[in-house]
Design a protein around this motif. Structure first.
Motif, PDB file in Angstrom:
ATOM      1  N   LYS A   1       0.664  -1.165  -0.105  1.00 51.95           N
ATOM      2  CA  LYS A   1       0.074  -0.132  -0.055  1.00 51.95           C
ATOM      3  C   LYS A   1       0.837   1.195  -0.282  1.00 51.95           C
ATOM      4  O   LYS A   1       1.759   1.338   0.717  1.00 51.95           O
ATOM      5  N   GLN A   2       0.450   2.169  -0.814  1.00 54.06           N
ATOM      6  CA  GLN A   2       1.436   3.321  -0.847  1.00 54.06           C
ATOM      7  C   GLN A   2       0.588   4.510  -0.032  1.00 54.06           C
ATOM      8  O   GLN A   2      -0.686   4.556   0.199  1.00 54.06           O
ATOM      9  N   TYR A   3       1.453   5.281   0.592  1.00 50.33           N
ATOM     10  CA  TYR A   3       1.207   6.221   1.468  1.00 50.33           C
ATOM     11  C   TYR A   3       1.096   7.720   1.147  1.00 50.33           C
ATOM     12  O   TYR A   3       0.668   8.666   1.768  1.00 50.33           O
ATOM     13  N   ASP A   4       1.521   7.851  -0.198  1.00 53.33           N
ATOM     14  CA  ASP A   4       1.720   9.386  -0.786  1.00 53.33           C
ATOM     15  C   ASP A   4       1.276   9.379  -2.127  1.00 53.33           C
ATOM     16  O   ASP A   4       0.904   8.212  -2.782  1.00 53.33           O
ATOM     17  N   ASP A   5       0.924  10.513  -2.653  1.00 53.40           N
ATOM     18  CA  ASP A   5       0.420  10.621  -3.946  1.00 53.40           C
ATOM     19  C   ASP A   5       1.574  10.377  -4.994  1.00 53.40           C
ATOM     20  O   ASP A   5       2.755  10.422  -4.675  1.00 53.40           O
ATOM     21  N   MET A   6       1.331  10.065  -6.240  1.00 58.05           N
ATOM     22  CA  MET A   6       2.290   9.627  -7.198  1.00 58.05           C
ATOM     23  C   MET A   6       1.822  10.502  -8.401  1.00 58.05           C
ATOM     24  O   MET A   6       0.912  10.206  -9.136  1.00 58.05           O
ATOM     25  N   THR A   7       2.588  11.863  -8.609  1.00 61.34           N
ATOM     26  CA  THR A   7       2.374  12.655  -9.666  1.00 61.34           C
ATOM     27  C   THR A   7       3.597  12.717 -10.531  1.00 61.34           C
ATOM     28  O   THR A   7       4.391  12.890  -9.998  1.00 61.34           O
ATOM     29  N   LEU A   8       3.180  12.803 -11.842  1.00 55.40           N
ATOM     30  CA  LEU A   8       4.117  12.693 -12.787  1.00 55.40           C
ATOM     31  C   LEU A   8       3.788  13.628 -13.996  1.00 55.40           C
ATOM     32  O   LEU A   8       2.636  13.639 -14.667  1.00 55.40           O
ATOM     33  N   LEU A   9       4.627  14.371 -14.641  1.00 54.77           N
ATOM     34  CA  LEU A   9       4.484  15.210 -15.981  1.00 54.77           C
ATOM     35  C   LEU A   9       5.784  14.904 -16.516  1.00 54.77           C
ATOM     36  O   LEU A   9       6.888  14.902 -16.311  1.00 54.77           O
ATOM     37  N   VAL A  10       5.216  14.653 -17.817  1.00 49.85           N
ATOM     38  CA  VAL A  10       6.534  14.558 -18.792  1.00 49.85           C
ATOM     39  C   VAL A  10       6.044  15.213 -20.257  1.00 49.85           C
ATOM     40  O   VAL A  10       5.027  15.422 -20.653  1.00 49.85           O
ATOM     41  N   VAL A  11       7.230  15.996 -20.456  1.00 51.32           N
ATOM     42  CA  VAL A  11       6.701  16.980 -21.465  1.00 51.32           C
ATOM     43  C   VAL A  11       8.068  16.610 -22.583  1.00 51.32           C
ATOM     44  O   VAL A  11       9.262  16.828 -22.006  1.00 51.32           O
ATOM     45  N   LYS A  12       7.824  16.161 -23.913  1.00 51.85           N
ATOM     46  CA  LYS A  12       8.827  15.856 -24.865  1.00 51.85           C
ATOM     47  C   LYS A  12       8.991  17.141 -25.987  1.00 51.85           C
ATOM     48  O   LYS A  12       7.909  17.457 -26.350  1.00 51.85           O
ATOM     49  N   VAL A  13      10.189  17.599 -26.102  1.00 51.64           N
ATOM     50  CA  VAL A  13      10.553  18.693 -26.633  1.00 51.64           C
ATOM     51  C   VAL A  13      10.808  18.312 -28.357  1.00 51.64           C
ATOM     52  O   VAL A  13      11.747  17.328 -28.620  1.00 51.64           O
ATOM     53  N   GLY A  14       9.768  18.606 -29.370  1.00 55.09           N
ATOM     54  CA  GLY A  14       9.996  18.000 -30.692  1.00 55.09           C
ATOM     55  C   GLY A  14      10.734  18.949 -31.579  1.00 55.09           C
ATOM     56  O   GLY A  14      11.160  20.126 -31.134  1.00 55.09           O
TER      57      GLY A  14
END
Length: 114
Positions: free
Chosen positions: A101-114
């Protein structure tokens, strides 16, 4: 400014650049001052911002996934779309944590530059 959060990363080829800046957690100290910095992204760069719930995700033995595993998963998924990278990173995190069980949020942002 990271304001107490993990430094965002830029994956540039095989290099991993950490966008370090200082400052206390937002809202912790009234009147706190924060600096501002700039970074120029280049074609092919991948910008990755995340919360510590990802790097500190625990498995059933209470071992952390840690930033090194997170970065390795991101590097391995660089050839995918941004959405594909997010899915692959979460899949790798889930494989490590198993049924824990996880106790914290898991937030992820990915931006690829083309």
């Amino acid at each position: 400014m990271n304001a107490g959060h993990n430094a965002p990363l830029v994956l540039r080829g095989s290099d991993v650049l950490r966008l370090e800046a200082c400052g206390p957690v937002v809202g912790l100290l009234p009147g706190a001052r924060y600096g501002q910095d700039e970074f120029c992204l280049q074609r092919g760069d991948v910008f990755v911002a995340y919360t510590d719930g990802i790097s500190e995700a625990l498995n059933e033995a209470e071992e952390e996934w840690e930033e090194e595993r997170f970065i390795a998963a991101a590097q391995a998924a660089k050839g995918l779309s941004a959405k594909g990278m997010i899915e692959a990173i979460f899949k790798a995190a889930d494989a490590f944590t198993g049924a824990a069980k996880q106790y914290d949020d898991m937030t992820l942002l990915v931006v690829k530059v083309g």
